[in-house]
Enzyme design. Structure first.
Site, short mmCIF file in Angstrom:
data_model
loop_
_atom_site.label_atom_id
_atom_site.label_comp_id
_atom_site.label_asym_id
_atom_site.label_seq_id
_atom_site.Cartn_x
_atom_site.Cartn_y
_atom_site.Cartn_z
N LYS A 214 -53.99 51.26 -5.26
CA LYS A 214 -54.06 51.93 -4.07
C LYS A 214 -53.77 53.21 -3.97
CE LYS A 214 -52.90 47.65 -2.15
NZ LYS A 214 -52.14 46.22 -2.11
N HIS B 214 -47.37 49.94 -1.31
CA HIS B 214 -48.08 50.76 -0.20
C HIS B 214 -46.89 52.02 -0.25
CE1 HIS B 214 -51.27 48.54 1.10
NE2 HIS B 214 -50.28 47.14 1.03
N SER C 71 -47.70 45.36 4.35
CA SER C 71 -49.00 45.94 4.34
C SER C 71 -49.86 45.53 5.58
CB SER C 71 -49.66 44.92 3.28
OG SER C 71 -49.23 43.58 3.41
#
Ligand SMILES: *Cc1c(COP(=O)(O)O)cnc(C)c1O
Length: 382
Positions: free
Chosen positions: A236, A204, A176
């Site tokens: 995200k 991610h 991250s």
């Protein structure tokens, strides 16, 4: 109560004091902060979906039909058909037996590790894993061993040191704060035994990597046997909120029975699940979003090299500029802001001591001239 001030002052003096900035606009490549419009290079809205009109409409429509709150936990009477449909759609998308929704990635990690591991077991964690994974191991009571970053060669001997109990290797897929990708095939091979398992935190990777954004396991062609536990987040790349764990029927049933951060909490608002369903289908459909994102990444890396801006080895939307010193990092961030660019400084303990950095992230909704503006400003203040 005891005096909290000394510890706060100490933090302030070490330049580690954290402060919230108030955003007065919707999430996007431009944010209105303190009366200034800033070009945003630090959100995780990789596909530019967080304020997308179609998604906003989906949320509103879903709220009109299902209301605002879930009203209860999933196991009491809060498990709505929107949750159920979303679980099935994600499972189908990433080719796993089943999926379980959690309210946040943090809770998904806590619940999963603590449901599967206990005192006699051992968790092996990459040194740069997300804080929620470290907390998850702590909560489980298992003994926790950190291995050096991405070091799949050192791991076998570390694992052999432990004879009893189950062994779980946990890793971020895309780190991250660094942006590099874990050696997942090698880690999967190390875990191919009855007493071992690999857990991947794909916060991610989901929506960004793999075919149509199926995530990091798909990117490496790892099936459910090779990558049996995947955690993904929905706040995200999906642009909304929430998280999931994907895997076998037995895994998901075990989590339903035992994951305390699943059982003892109110379910996500059904309308949020409804919005994620739209986000998921848009992210699959709009492959141009991923193409644009990776164009920005390639362009940024190429131009940064020309300009002598030192980057880290990352091919993902996370492109950190390592500065090291905390004060210097804050200064550079401040100078960028004076030029209308928002890149927050990332400091310890989020990153190791001496490794403060600017964590630059890209979004499909950036334009090339935004990237040019960032490059020019960076070159001027590094
Ligand atoms: C953001 C993040 C989480 C937490 O997810 P939330 O849904 O924001 O709680 C977990 N793991 C990693 C690697 C993350 O980056």
């Amino acid at each position: 109560m005891w005096d909290l001030k000394p510890a706060l002052d100490e933090r302030r003096q070490a330049n580690l004091y954290r402060q919230r900035r108030i955003v007065y606009s919707h999430q996007g490549t431009e944010l209105m902060i303190d009366g200034k419009l800033l070009l945003n290079f630090c959100s995780n809205d990789y596909l530019g979906l967080a304020s997308n009109r179609e998604l906003v409409t989906a949320l509103r429509d879903s709220a009109s039909q299902y209301g605002v709150g879930a009203g209860a936990s999933h196991l009491v009477c809060g498990h709505n058909e929107q949750h159920h449909a979303l679980e099935a759609e994600i499972a189908n998308f990433i080719q796993r037996d089943r999926v379980l929704l959690f309210s946040t990635g943090y809770m998904a990690n806590l619940g999963t590790v603590s449901a599967l591991m206990s005192r006699k077991d051992t968790v092996f964690e990459d040194r740069l894993n997300h804080a929620s994974l470290i907390d998850a191991a702590r909560l489980s009571g298992a003994s926790c061993k950190r291995y050096s970053h991405a070091d799949h060669l050192a791991l076998p001997s570390r694992m052999d040191e432990v004879s009893a109990g189950h062994k779980m290797v946990i890793t971020d897929s895309v780190f991250s704060m660094d942006g590099d990708i874990a050696p997942l095939p090698e880690l999967a091979a190390l875990c191919d035994a009855d007493d071992r398992v690999l857990m991947i935190d794909d916060a991610h990777g989901f929506g960004v990597l793999g075919e149509d954004g199926r995530g990091a396991a798909n990117h490496f062609g790892l099936d459910q046997h090779q990558a049996p536990i995947i955690m993904g987040t929905l706040g995200k790349a999906m642009g909304v909120f929430g998280a999931f764990v994907a895997g076998s029927d037995d895994l998901i049933e075990t989590l339903v029975q035992r994951a305390r951060s699943y059982i003892y909490t109110t379910a996500l608002p059904p309308a949020v699940a409804g919005a994620v369903r739209t986000g998921l289908s848009m992210s699959r459909r709009d492959s141009w979003r991923r193409e644009k994102l990776f164009e920005h990444i390639a362009y940024f890396k190429q131009q940064a090299e020309k300009l002598g801006i030192p980057l880290m080895p990352s091919d993902t939307p996370i492109q950190p500029v390592l500065i090291g010193d905390v004060q210097k990092t804050l200064d550079v961030s401040q100078k960028l802001e004076e030029q209308g660019i928002l890149v927050t400084a990332i400091r310890p303990p989020t990153v190791p001591e001496g490794a403060a950095r600017l964590r630059i992230t890209f979004s499909a909704s950036h334009k090339q001239q935004d990237v040019d503006k960032l490059l020019e400003a960076l070159a001027g203040c590094l």
